[in-house]
Design a protein around this motif. Structure first.
Motif, PDB file in Angstrom:
ATOM      1  N   GLU A 177     -25.885 -74.070 -19.412  1.00  9.77           N
ATOM      2  CA  GLU A 177     -25.515 -74.406 -18.034  1.00  9.77           C
ATOM      3  C   GLU A 177     -25.421 -73.163 -17.147  1.00  9.77           C
ATOM      4  O   GLU A 177     -25.882 -73.168 -16.002  1.00  9.77           O
ATOM      5  CB  GLU A 177     -24.172 -75.141 -18.040  1.00  9.77           C
ATOM      6  N   LEU A 178     -24.813 -72.091 -17.653  1.00 10.42           N
ATOM      7  CA  LEU A 178     -24.555 -70.916 -16.813  1.00 10.42           C
ATOM      8  C   LEU A 178     -25.692 -69.901 -16.839  1.00 10.42           C
ATOM      9  O   LEU A 178     -25.764 -69.032 -15.959  1.00 10.42           O
ATOM     10  CB  LEU A 178     -23.251 -70.249 -17.256  1.00 10.42           C
ATOM     11  N   LYS A 179     -26.530 -69.945 -17.862  1.00  9.85           N
ATOM     12  CA  LYS A 179     -27.696 -69.050 -17.971  1.00  9.85           C
ATOM     13  C   LYS A 179     -27.311 -67.565 -18.034  1.00  9.85           C
ATOM     14  O   LYS A 179     -28.063 -66.690 -17.595  1.00  9.85           O
ATOM     15  CB  LYS A 179     -28.642 -69.262 -16.782  1.00  9.85           C
ATOM     16  N   VAL A 180     -26.095 -67.280 -18.509  1.00  9.01           N
ATOM     17  CA  VAL A 180     -25.678 -65.900 -18.767  1.00  9.01           C
ATOM     18  C   VAL A 180     -25.035 -65.866 -20.139  1.00  9.01           C
ATOM     19  O   VAL A 180     -24.809 -66.904 -20.765  1.00  9.01           O
ATOM     20  CB  VAL A 180     -24.668 -65.380 -17.713  1.00  9.01           C
ATOM     21  N   LYS A 181     -24.737 -64.686 -20.610  1.00  9.65           N
ATOM     22  CA  LYS A 181     -24.106 -64.594 -21.912  1.00  9.65           C
ATOM     23  C   LYS A 181     -22.671 -65.102 -21.844  1.00  9.65           C
ATOM     24  O   LYS A 181     -21.950 -64.868 -20.869  1.00  9.65           O
ATOM     25  CB  LYS A 181     -24.133 -63.170 -22.451  1.00  9.65           C
ATOM     26  N   ILE A 182     -22.273 -65.784 -22.881  1.00 10.68           N
ATOM     27  CA  ILE A 182     -20.929 -66.337 -22.990  1.00 10.68           C
ATOM     28  C   ILE A 182     -20.224 -65.624 -24.135  1.00 10.68           C
ATOM     29  O   ILE A 182     -20.729 -65.575 -25.258  1.00 10.68           O
ATOM     30  CB  ILE A 182     -20.966 -67.861 -23.261  1.00 10.68           C
ATOM     31  N   VAL A 183     -19.069 -65.071 -23.851  1.00 11.76           N
ATOM     32  CA  VAL A 183     -18.313 -64.309 -24.841  1.00 11.76           C
ATOM     33  C   VAL A 183     -16.934 -64.940 -24.980  1.00 11.76           C
ATOM     34  O   VAL A 183     -16.240 -65.139 -23.975  1.00 11.76           O
ATOM     35  CB  VAL A 183     -18.169 -62.827 -24.419  1.00 11.76           C
ATOM     36  N   ASP A 184     -16.545 -65.286 -26.199  1.00  7.91           N
ATOM     37  CA  ASP A 184     -15.183 -65.786 -26.399  1.00  7.91           C
ATOM     38  C   ASP A 184     -14.284 -64.656 -26.873  1.00  7.91           C
ATOM     39  O   ASP A 184     -14.738 -63.521 -27.082  1.00  7.91           O
ATOM     40  CB  ASP A 184     -15.142 -66.997 -27.329  1.00  7.91           C
ATOM     41  N   ARG A 185     -13.008 -64.950 -27.014  1.00  5.89           N
ATOM     42  CA  ARG A 185     -12.031 -63.897 -27.313  1.00  5.89           C
ATOM     43  C   ARG A 185     -12.327 -63.196 -28.638  1.00  5.89           C
ATOM     44  O   ARG A 185     -12.261 -61.972 -28.733  1.00  5.89           O
ATOM     45  CB  ARG A 185     -10.615 -64.492 -27.327  1.00  5.89           C
ATOM     46  N   SER A 186     -12.669 -63.977 -29.664  1.00  4.16           N
ATOM     47  CA  SER A 186     -12.939 -63.376 -30.975  1.00  4.16           C
ATOM     48  C   SER A 186     -14.103 -62.402 -30.913  1.00  4.16           C
ATOM     49  O   SER A 186     -14.031 -61.286 -31.441  1.00  4.16           O
ATOM     50  CB  SER A 186     -13.230 -64.463 -32.008  1.00  4.16           C
ATOM     51  N   LEU A 187     -15.194 -62.820 -30.277  1.00  5.30           N
ATOM     52  CA  LEU A 187     -16.359 -61.942 -30.205  1.00  5.30           C
ATOM     53  C   LEU A 187     -16.051 -60.680 -29.418  1.00  5.30           C
ATOM     54  O   LEU A 187     -16.517 -59.591 -29.774  1.00  5.30           O
ATOM     55  CB  LEU A 187     -17.542 -62.684 -29.576  1.00  5.30           C
ATOM     56  N   LEU A 188     -15.258 -60.795 -28.352  1.00  2.00           N
ATOM     57  CA  LEU A 188     -14.901 -59.620 -27.562  1.00  2.00           C
ATOM     58  C   LEU A 188     -14.120 -58.611 -28.398  1.00  2.00           C
ATOM     59  O   LEU A 188     -14.388 -57.401 -28.354  1.00  2.00           O
ATOM     60  CB  LEU A 188     -14.084 -60.051 -26.344  1.00  2.00           C
ATOM     61  N   ILE A 189     -13.163 -59.091 -29.182  1.00  2.00           N
ATOM     62  CA  ILE A 189     -12.374 -58.194 -30.028  1.00  2.00           C
ATOM     63  C   ILE A 189     -13.243 -57.596 -31.129  1.00  2.00           C
ATOM     64  O   ILE A 189     -13.162 -56.393 -31.419  1.00  2.00           O
ATOM     65  CB  ILE A 189     -11.165 -58.940 -30.607  1.00  2.00           C
ATOM     66  N   ILE A 190     -14.094 -58.417 -31.740  1.00  2.00           N
ATOM     67  CA  ILE A 190     -15.005 -57.902 -32.767  1.00  2.00           C
ATOM     68  C   ILE A 190     -15.924 -56.845 -32.164  1.00  2.00           C
ATOM     69  O   ILE A 190     -16.235 -55.831 -32.798  1.00  2.00           O
ATOM     70  CB  ILE A 190     -15.809 -59.049 -33.401  1.00  2.00           C
ATOM     71  N   ASP A 191     -16.366 -57.074 -30.939  1.00  2.00           N
ATOM     72  CA  ASP A 191     -17.221 -56.122 -30.230  1.00  2.00           C
ATOM     73  C   ASP A 191     -16.539 -54.759 -30.114  1.00  2.00           C
ATOM     74  O   ASP A 191     -17.136 -53.712 -30.377  1.00  2.00           O
ATOM     75  CB  ASP A 191     -17.541 -56.689 -28.843  1.00  2.00           C
TER      76      ASP A 191
END
Length: 445
Positions: free
Chosen positions: A134-148
């Motif tokens: 729907e948004l056509k951009v990357k979607i990052v949730d909290r877990s992925l952000l912390i893992i990043d």
């Protein structure tokens, strides 16, 4: 072209954002084959934050949570441009935020060309796919952000293997949506499987094999660490614990004269550091450990087992608290709950309130532009108590001296050293009565 290729390689785009042959799986698997974590350093990324709190949650609390999420995003290298809040009894099963709020977010993203949308919760694989579509951009949730962030910070072989394992465990249930570009190639009939599904099974097998390999590798590294810890018998071990960014590494550097990396960012320390410290002829081992955080992903706790063993096997915990933070009591509760999760809550503990130089009685809540869905019927926050009032309260509550320090300004550091000497000496008498203090000429202080 070369510049664009470099930008894509260093992007914080979550796995699967590129329209390459294998998207998320291809890039992470390629990195995994090099026995390295998928590092996601950003380059001029702009982020939109989204929170879906309960309708009864106070606005001040919601804003504090978004402040922390913004700090995480900035630590990962993104610039936050907008915050959206949607109050729901429970998140929408398909889009997490509901159709109406999703349209608002979409309009803003399209208007500003924001490069990512970050959610302050974990998204299910289907929610992730729906939001991406729907948004056509990357979607990052909290877990992925912390893992990043952990991937950027990990330096040792153990930490990198732990982060890589967490990345693969995050990736595995999200592989399904990678092959939608092959849907039209599927053959007809109920039982016929098209190329897309075949590729999914192939990737799943490769990811599972990599997870098994990393678990075996971590077992080997854990055995090595356990052997090293066994050589420390007869010496009291002290571990610094606390919420992320409370100043543990700065205190570590003051007490041990080490050069542990310390920065005003979340998770500045991912790898455990152990140093020998001698105070008043009394030697002990001091560990600086990874900071805890609200909603710390379970997979990271599991992956960092060997790192957290420094806490489990410590004789004394020094719980460092950022007294200047408006919700420091909630942070104390988060740390205590995490210690319970790793079975280390029953250990002797000292409470050290840090950053007294930054403490103020004035309410610290600030209103941010673009903060949607604020309740307007709440009164402003009340003034905070004085440091003396807090000290009296916590000394009465814990029946033990409470130290208020500023590691940055070196205020009351001598009192902290004296408290450590008293407690470490008591532990020696209890657990290692045969150990004698070293001679003054061997002291580091």
């Amino acid at each position: 072209m070369a510049k664009e290729s470099k930008r894509r390689q260093n992007s914080t785009r979550h796995p699967g954002s590129f329209d390459t042959v294998k998207g998320r799986a291809g890039r992470i698997l390629a990195k995994g084959n090099k026995d390295a974590t998928y590092e996601t350093t950003s380059e001029e990324e702009t982020a939109v934050l989204v929170a879906v709190p309960d309708k009864r949650q106070a606005d001040a609390r919601t804003q504090e949570y978004l402040d922390e999420l913004a700090f995480l995003a900035e630590t990962a290298g993104a610039t936050v441009t907008k915050r959206f809040v949607q109050r729901l009894e429970k998140p929408d099963i398909r889009t997490f935020v509901g159709e109406g709020k999703l349209e608002e977010i979409k309009a803003y993203v399209q208007h500003t060309n924001a490069s990512m949308v970050i959610f302050d919760d974990d998204l299910s694989p289907s929610q992730l796919r729906n939001l991406e579509a729907e948004l056509k951009v990357k979607i990052v949730d909290r877990s992925l952000l912390i893992i990043d962030i952990f991937a950027q910070r990990a330096k040792t072989a153990t930490a990198r293997a732990q982060v890589e394992l967490a990345q693969y465990q995050y990736l595995l249930p999200r592989l399904t949506g990678l092959w939608t570009h092959l849907d039209k190639q599927r053959g007809g009939g109920v039982a016929q499987r098209g190329p897309g599904e075949t590729e999914i099974e192939t990737d799943r097998r490769v990811v599972r094999d990599r997870i098994a390999f990393l678990k075996d590798r971590l077992k080997e590294l854990d055995k090595q660490s356990h052997t090293q810890r066994k050589t420390r018998t007869g010496v009291v071990r002290v571990a610094l614990v606390g919420y992320t960014n409370v100043g543990k590494s700065t205190i570590m550097n003051l007490l041990s004269r080490a050069e542990v990396f310390a920065e005003n960012k979340l998770f500045a320390t991912v790898d455990s550091t152990v140093r020998k410290v001698v105070l008043d002829t009394l030697p002990f081992l001091l560990s600086d450990t990874v900071g805890f955080i609200r909603k710390l992903p379970t997979r990271l706790i599991e992956s960092f087992k060997s790192t957290l063993d420094e806490i489990r096997e410590a004789d004394l915990l020094v719980h460092v608290v950022d007294i200047s933070h408006p919700t420091f009591e909630e942070q104390i509760a988060v740390v205590n709950e995490t210690l319970k999760d790793i079975e280390a809550a029953d250990k002797p503990m000292l409470l050290v309130f840090n950053k007294i130089d930054q403490y103020t009685q004035e309410p610290t809540v600030e209103h941010h532009g673009g903060f949607e869905e604020m309740n307007t019927d709440e009164e402003g926050p009340a003034p905070r108590p004085t440091l003396e009032q807090l000290k009296a309260t916590y000394m009465a509550k814990l029946h033990d001296p409470v130290i208020f320090i500023s590691a940055q300004e070196r205020e009351n550091i001598d009192e902290l050293r004296a408290l450590l000497v008293r407690n470490v000496s008591a532990l020696y008498q209890e657990r290692y009565p045969s150990v004698q203090p070293i001679q003054p000429e061997d002291s580091e202080f």
